[in-house]
Design a protein around this motif. Structure first.
Motif, PDB file in Angstrom:
ATOM      1  N   THR A 463      32.156  34.679  47.576  1.00 59.71           N
ATOM      2  CA  THR A 463      30.929  34.482  48.363  1.00 59.71           C
ATOM      3  C   THR A 463      30.565  35.697  49.212  1.00 59.71           C
ATOM      4  OG1 THR A 463      32.237  33.429  50.109  1.00 59.71           O
ATOM      5  CG2 THR A 463      31.226  31.990  48.449  1.00 59.71           C
ATOM      6  N   ASP A 464      31.586  36.378  49.752  1.00 65.02           N
ATOM      7  CA  ASP A 464      31.307  37.488  50.663  1.00 65.02           C
ATOM      8  C   ASP A 464      31.124  38.827  49.957  1.00 65.02           C
ATOM      9  OD1 ASP A 464      31.507  35.639  52.599  1.00 65.02           O
ATOM     10  OD2 ASP A 464      33.286  36.445  53.579  1.00 65.02           O
ATOM     11  N   VAL A 465      31.605  38.944  48.722  1.00 64.30           N
ATOM     12  CA  VAL A 465      31.501  40.219  47.997  1.00 64.30           C
ATOM     13  C   VAL A 465      30.259  40.165  47.112  1.00 64.30           C
ATOM     14  CG1 VAL A 465      32.638  41.833  46.430  1.00 64.30           C
ATOM     15  CG2 VAL A 465      34.004  40.458  48.015  1.00 64.30           C
ATOM     16  N   PRO A 466      29.264  41.010  47.350  1.00 67.21           N
ATOM     17  CA  PRO A 466      28.056  41.011  46.510  1.00 67.21           C
ATOM     18  C   PRO A 466      28.381  41.343  45.060  1.00 67.21           C
ATOM     19  CG  PRO A 466      27.734  42.286  48.525  1.00 67.21           C
ATOM     20  CD  PRO A 466      29.193  41.988  48.438  1.00 67.21           C
ATOM     21  N   PRO A 467      27.562  40.880  44.108  1.00 67.37           N
ATOM     22  CA  PRO A 467      27.847  41.122  42.689  1.00 67.37           C
ATOM     23  C   PRO A 467      27.972  42.600  42.334  1.00 67.37           C
ATOM     24  CG  PRO A 467      26.148  39.442  42.937  1.00 67.37           C
ATOM     25  CD  PRO A 467      26.392  39.995  44.297  1.00 67.37           C
ATOM     26  N   GLU A 468      27.106  43.475  42.933  1.00 70.88           N
ATOM     27  CA  GLU A 468      27.189  44.891  42.573  1.00 70.88           C
ATOM     28  C   GLU A 468      28.494  45.514  43.074  1.00 70.88           C
ATOM     29  OE1 GLU A 468      24.621  44.348  46.277  1.00 70.88           O
ATOM     30  OE2 GLU A 468      24.803  43.464  44.274  1.00 70.88           O
ATOM     31  N   VAL A 469      28.963  45.083  44.243  1.00 72.33           N
ATOM     32  CA  VAL A 469      30.252  45.580  44.745  1.00 72.33           C
ATOM     33  C   VAL A 469      31.392  45.015  43.901  1.00 72.33           C
ATOM     34  CG1 VAL A 469      31.794  45.674  46.749  1.00 72.33           C
ATOM     35  CG2 VAL A 469      29.321  45.831  47.067  1.00 72.33           C
ATOM     36  N   ALA A 470      31.270  43.744  43.511  1.00 70.15           N
ATOM     37  CA  ALA A 470      32.301  43.127  42.663  1.00 70.15           C
ATOM     38  C   ALA A 470      32.457  43.875  41.349  1.00 70.15           C
ATOM     39  CB  ALA A 470      31.953  41.664  42.405  1.00 70.15           C
ATOM     40  N   ASP A 471      31.351  44.342  40.777  1.00 67.04           N
ATOM     41  CA  ASP A 471      31.435  45.122  39.535  1.00 67.04           C
ATOM     42  C   ASP A 471      32.223  46.404  39.754  1.00 67.04           C
ATOM     43  OD1 ASP A 471      29.964  43.214  38.229  1.00 67.04           O
ATOM     44  OD2 ASP A 471      28.042  44.262  38.452  1.00 67.04           O
ATOM     45  N   HIS A 472      32.021  47.070  40.889  1.00 69.11           N
ATOM     46  CA  HIS A 472      32.779  48.291  41.186  1.00 69.11           C
ATOM     47  C   HIS A 472      34.258  47.972  41.398  1.00 69.11           C
ATOM     48  CE1 HIS A 472      29.559  51.267  41.476  1.00 69.11           C
ATOM     49  NE2 HIS A 472      28.810  50.347  42.061  1.00 69.11           N
ATOM     50  N   VAL A 473      34.536  46.852  42.054  1.00 66.66           N
ATOM     51  CA  VAL A 473      35.937  46.450  42.245  1.00 66.66           C
ATOM     52  C   VAL A 473      36.618  46.242  40.893  1.00 66.66           C
ATOM     53  CG1 VAL A 473      37.454  44.645  43.140  1.00 66.66           C
ATOM     54  CG2 VAL A 473      35.518  45.437  44.506  1.00 66.66           C
ATOM     55  N   MET A 474      35.935  45.562  39.981  1.00 65.37           N
ATOM     56  CA  MET A 474      36.518  45.312  38.660  1.00 65.37           C
ATOM     57  C   MET A 474      36.732  46.616  37.890  1.00 65.37           C
ATOM     58  SD  MET A 474      37.255  42.215  38.431  1.00 65.37           S
ATOM     59  CE  MET A 474      37.809  42.447  36.736  1.00 65.37           C
ATOM     60  N   ALA A 475      35.766  47.536  37.986  1.00 66.52           N
ATOM     61  CA  ALA A 475      35.926  48.818  37.302  1.00 66.52           C
ATOM     62  C   ALA A 475      37.118  49.581  37.862  1.00 66.52           C
ATOM     63  CB  ALA A 475      34.647  49.638  37.434  1.00 66.52           C
ATOM     64  N   ALA A 476      37.263  49.580  39.204  1.00 67.97           N
ATOM     65  CA  ALA A 476      38.400  50.258  39.818  1.00 67.97           C
ATOM     66  C   ALA A 476      39.717  49.592  39.431  1.00 67.97           C
ATOM     67  CB  ALA A 476      38.232  50.262  41.340  1.00 67.97           C
ATOM     68  N   LEU A 477      39.744  48.250  39.410  1.00 69.62           N
ATOM     69  CA  LEU A 477      40.954  47.524  39.019  1.00 69.62           C
ATOM     70  C   LEU A 477      41.340  47.845  37.582  1.00 69.62           C
ATOM     71  CD1 LEU A 477      43.129  45.374  39.474  1.00 69.62           C
ATOM     72  CD2 LEU A 477      41.445  43.646  38.820  1.00 69.62           C
ATOM     73  N   THR A 478      40.364  47.814  36.680  1.00 65.81           N
ATOM     74  CA  THR A 478      40.644  48.110  35.272  1.00 65.81           C
ATOM     75  C   THR A 478      41.203  49.516  35.101  1.00 65.81           C
ATOM     76  OG1 THR A 478      38.847  46.631  34.625  1.00 65.81           O
ATOM     77  CG2 THR A 478      39.639  48.189  32.975  1.00 65.81           C
ATOM     78  N   GLU A 479      40.629  50.488  35.821  1.00 65.54           N
ATOM     79  CA  GLU A 479      41.080  51.882  35.715  1.00 65.54           C
ATOM     80  C   GLU A 479      42.505  52.039  36.234  1.00 65.54           C
ATOM     81  OE1 GLU A 479      41.123  55.916  34.908  1.00 65.54           O
ATOM     82  OE2 GLU A 479      39.681  54.391  34.275  1.00 65.54           O
ATOM     83  N   THR A 480      42.793  51.457  37.384  1.00 67.27           N
ATOM     84  CA  THR A 480      44.130  51.606  37.959  1.00 67.27           C
ATOM     85  C   THR A 480      45.194  50.914  37.106  1.00 67.27           C
ATOM     86  OG1 THR A 480      43.651  49.695  39.373  1.00 67.27           O
ATOM     87  CG2 THR A 480      43.307  51.879  40.316  1.00 67.27           C
ATOM     88  N   LEU A 481      44.882  49.728  36.589  1.00 72.53           N
ATOM     89  CA  LEU A 481      45.847  49.043  35.715  1.00 72.53           C
ATOM     90  C   LEU A 481      46.047  49.793  34.413  1.00 72.53           C
ATOM     91  CD1 LEU A 481      44.845  45.296  36.215  1.00 72.53           C
ATOM     92  CD2 LEU A 481      46.863  46.468  37.095  1.00 72.53           C
ATOM     93  N   SER A 482      44.971  50.374  33.883  1.00 72.79           N
ATOM     94  CA  SER A 482      45.091  51.164  32.654  1.00 72.79           C
ATOM     95  C   SER A 482      45.975  52.394  32.898  1.00 72.79           C
ATOM     96  CB  SER A 482      43.708  51.582  32.175  1.00 72.79           C
ATOM     97  OG  SER A 482      43.801  52.419  31.049  1.00 72.79           O
ATOM     98  N   ASN A 483      45.806  53.066  34.040  1.00 73.13           N
ATOM     99  CA  ASN A 483      46.640  54.221  34.358  1.00 73.13           C
ATOM    100  C   ASN A 483      48.101  53.812  34.500  1.00 73.13           C
ATOM    101  OD1 ASN A 483      44.479  55.968  34.337  1.00 73.13           O
ATOM    102  ND2 ASN A 483      44.098  55.810  36.553  1.00 73.13           N
ATOM    103  N   ALA A 484      48.336  52.662  35.137  1.00 74.67           N
ATOM    104  CA  ALA A 484      49.707  52.189  35.310  1.00 74.67           C
ATOM    105  C   ALA A 484      50.361  51.899  33.963  1.00 74.67           C
ATOM    106  CB  ALA A 484      49.717  50.946  36.189  1.00 74.67           C
TER     107      ALA A 484
END
Length: 557
Positions: A463-484
Motif C-alpha cells: 500500500t505504501d510503495v507506489p507501483p513505479e517504485v515497486a518496479d524499481h525495487v523488483m529490478a534491483a532485487l532481480t539484479e542482486t540475486l542474479s549477481n549472487a
C-alpha cells in the motif's frame, strides 16, 4: 489315323480340363491366402503377388485411390527390385493409363500399352511394358483402388479368362480389404478406449495439469501414427494461442511458440470449434501465418478442446510426415471424443487450482485471525507489563534492557501486523503487489542458487510503495540475486525488504567471496543509477564474517 486324331483331341481336352482345374485351384488358394491376413498392408501385398501369379504377369501393381478420388495415395509393385524402383523416381500419382482406370473403373485389357490414347509413356529407367490388364477393386460400393498387371510371360496377350480370374480375385480382395479395415478400426477403437481409461485414471488421481495434457498428446500421437503432437491454449485478451506442450519431432522447438488465431491451422480450429484438416502442413497457402517449425510435416489435423467455439479451451494438433495418409473422418471422430478428455483435464485442473487457492486463502485468514487475536494481544500485554515493571527497576543497566525489550516487542508487533495485512490480501490484490512479487522472485532464485534464500519483509509494502517504485525495487532485487547466483559462490543469501513512512529499503546479504575491487561493476552502476533516479542511493559493504551486503533505498515521499 482317325483313331489317333481322336486320341489327340481327347488328350488336349484332358489337358485343358486339367489346366482349368489347376487354375481354379490356384485361384482358390489365392483367395484363401488373401483372406487369411488381417493387417491391411499385408493384405494389399498378398493381392498383388496373387494377381501376378494367377495370370503369369511379369509385373504387377496395386494403386490405392486417395481421398480426393482422382489421385493415387499408395502404390505397391511386384516384379521390380528396390534399386530399379529408386532409379525410376517418384511413384505414379494416377496419370495416363492408371488415371483412365480411376476415371472409368471397369476392367481394361490392352495388347499394346503405348498405343492407347491415354498413355503418357514411361519415365526414364522404367522397364518396357507392352500387354496390360487392369481391374478395379471395390470395397462395398466404393472403388478402393486398381490392380494392374503387365507383360504376360511368353509374350502372349492377356485373354478373357485372365480377366475373369483377376476380376474374381478383385472381388475376394475387396472382401479381404474390408475385413482388414474393420479389424484395424476395432483395434484402433480399443486403443482409444484404453487411452481414455488411462487419462480418466490420471485425472481422478490428481495428476498435475501439464502431466495429463502430455499423456493425452502422447497417446493421440501414438494411436494416429503422427510424428508431432502439441497442445496450444488461448492467452486471455491477447488474441493468440501459445504452445503449452509438444511431443514428437521438433517438439522442443515448438514449446512456448505464439500461434496467431488468423492464418493458422490451430487458430482456425479454435475460432470455429471444429476440426480442421490439411494435406500438407508446411505448404498449405491457407495457413501461412505463425511459427514456421513445420519442415518435413505433411498431413495434419487440428482438433479443438471443447464442444463449441466459445467454449474451446485449446487445440490439439497432430501432424504426419510427408507422403503419409491424410487424416480421414474415421480417424477424426474418435479423436474428437478423446480431445474432450483434454478439455475435461483443463477444466478439472482449473477447478482444482481454484479450490486449492480458496483453501489457501481461508488458511491465510485463519492464521491472520490467530495472529491478531492471540499473538499481538499477548505481545501487547507483555509490553505493557514490562513498561510498568521498568519504573520499579532501580538498576540502570537492567532498566535499559527492559526498555530495549519493550521496543523490540513494538517492532515485532509492527512486523506481525504487516504479515497479517499480506495474509488477508486476496490473490487478485496480492498478485501485482510488491510483497507477492518479492516472494515469487526470491522463491524462483532457489533453483539457480541451489538453496532457498532467507526472506523477511516489513511494513506496508503493498500500500505504501507506489507501483513505479515497486518496479524499481523488483529490478534491483532481480539484479542482486542474479549477481549472487553467478559470482558470489555463496551458501547463504538473506533478503530483506522494509517499508517505512519515508523510504523502502532493499538489503541483500551473502556469505560468498565478496565483490572484488577490480571486478566488473556495470551491474552495480545500474543499481546505483536506478536508485539515484528516484532520489535514493546504493550502499555496498562487507560484513565482518565475509561476503557482501548491498543496501538499495528509495524515498516514498
Amino acid at each position: 489315323m482317325r483313331l489317333d486324331e481322336l486320341l489327340e483331341e481327347l488328350q488336349a481336352r484332358i489337358n485343358a480340363a486339367r489346366g482349368t482345374r489347376d487354375r481354379v485351384h490356384s485361384l482358390l488358394e489365392a483367395v484363401v491366402s488373401v483372406g487369411r491376413e488381417l493387417d491391411l498392408s499385408q493384405v494389399l501385398r498378398r493381392i498383388v503377388e496373387a494377381g501376378a501369379l494367377l495370370v503369369d504377369a511379369r509385373y504387377a501393381a496395386l494403386g490405392v485411390i486417395g481421398p480426393d478420388g482422382r489421385r493415387l495415395s499408395q502404390f505397391l509393385t511386384v516384379g521390380m527390385t528396390e534399386e530399379e524402383i529408386a532409379r525410376i523416381g517418384p511413384l505414379p500419382a494416377g496419370h495416363g493409363i492408371l488415371g483412365e482406370l480411376i476415371r472409368h473403373p471397369e476392367p481394361l485389357r490392352l495388347t499394346d500399352l503405348g498405343a492407347h490414347d491415354a498413355s503418357f509413356g514411361f519415365p526414364a529407367h522404367h522397364p518396357p511394358m507392352r500387354t496390360f490388364l487392369g481391374v478395379p477393386i471395390r470395397v462395398r460400393d466404393e472403388v478402393f483402388g486398381n490392380l494392374y498387371l503387365t507383360d504376360k510371360l511368353g509374350g502372349a496377350d492377356f485373354d478373357a479368362e485372365d480377366e475373369a480370374v483377376i476380376s474374381t480375385l478383385s472381388v475376394a480382395a475387396g472382401v479381404a480389404i474390408d475385413n482388414a479395415r474393420l479389424y484395424e478400426a476395432s483395434q484402433r477403437q480399443q486403443r482409444w478406449l484404453q487411452a481414455s481409461a488411462e487419462t480418466t485414471s490420471s485425472l481422478l488421481s490428481g495428476s498435475p495439469r501439464l502431466e495429463v495434457l502430455e499423456l493425452i498428446a502422447r497417446r493421440a500421437r501414438e494411436i494416429t501414427g503422427a510424428a508431432l503432437a502439441d497442445v496450444s491454449v488461448p492467452v486471455a485478451g491477447a488474441g493468440h494461442l501459445v504452445v503449452e506442450l509438444a511431443t514428437g519431432e521438433g517438439g522442443e522447438s515448438r514449446r512456448g511458440l505464439t500461434v496467431p488465431v488468423d492464418g493458422t491451422l490451430c487458430g482456425a480450429a479454435h475460432r470455429t470449434g471444429a476440426p480442421v484438416v490439411t494435406a500438407r502442413l508446411d505448404g498449405d497457402d491457407r495457413y501461412g501465418a505463425g511459427p514456421r517449425c513445420t519442415d518435413g510435416l505433411g498431413p495434419a489435423v487440428a482438433v479443438p478442446l471443447g464442444s463449441a467455439a466459445e467454449d474451446t479451451r485449446g487445440v490439439l494438433l497432430l501432424a504426419r510426415r510427408h507422403g503419409e495418409q491424410v487424416f480421414t473422418d474415421e480417424e477424426i471422430q474418435p479423436l474428437l471424443a478423446f480431445a474432450g478428455q483434454a478439455a475435461v483435464a483443463l477444466e478439472l485442473a482449473d477447478r482444482r487450482s481454484d479450490a486449492e487457492q480458496l483453501a489457501l486463502l481461508e488458511d491465510r485468514d485463519r492464521i491472520a485471525r490467530d495472529l491478531h487475536d492471540l499473538a499481538i494481544q499477548r505481545l501487547f500485554a507483555t509490553g505493557m507489563t514490562l513498561q510498568s515493571a521498568a519504573r520499579l527497576v532501580q538498576h540502570e543497566g537492567a532498566a535499559e534492557r527492559v526498555s530495549r525489550a519493550v521496543a523490540d516487542l513494538d517492532e515485532t508487533i509492527k512486523i506481525i501486523r504487516s504479515t497479517i495485512f499480506g495474509l488477508r490480501a486476496r490473490e487478485g490484490e496480492a498478485g501485482p503487489g510488491l510483497r507477492a512479487r518479492v516472494a515469487r522472485a526470491v522463491g524462483e532464485t532457489a533453483t539457480t542458487l541451489g538453496f532457498p534464500p532467507r526472506l523477511s519483509m516489513e511494513g506496508l509494502l503493498d500500500t505504501d510503495v507506489p507501483p513505479e517504485v515497486a518496479d524499481h525495487v523488483m529490478a534491483a532485487l532481480t539484479e542482486t540475486l542474479s549477481n549472487a547466483a553467478r559470482h558470489a559462490h555463496a551458501t547463504l543469501v538473506e533478503v530483506s525488504v522494509r517499508a517505512t513512512s519515508d523510504e523502502v529499503v532493499l538489503t541483500v546479504t551473502d556469505n560468498g567471496r565478496g565483490i572484488p575491487d577490480g571486478g566488473r561493476r556495470s551491474g552495480l552502476r545500474n543499481l546505483e543509477e536506478r536508485a539515484r533516479s528516484l532520489g535514493g542511493g546504493l550502499e555496498i559493504g562487507r560484513p565482518a564474517d565475509g561476503g557482501s551486503r548491498l543496501v538499495w533505498r528509495a524515498p516514498l515521499t
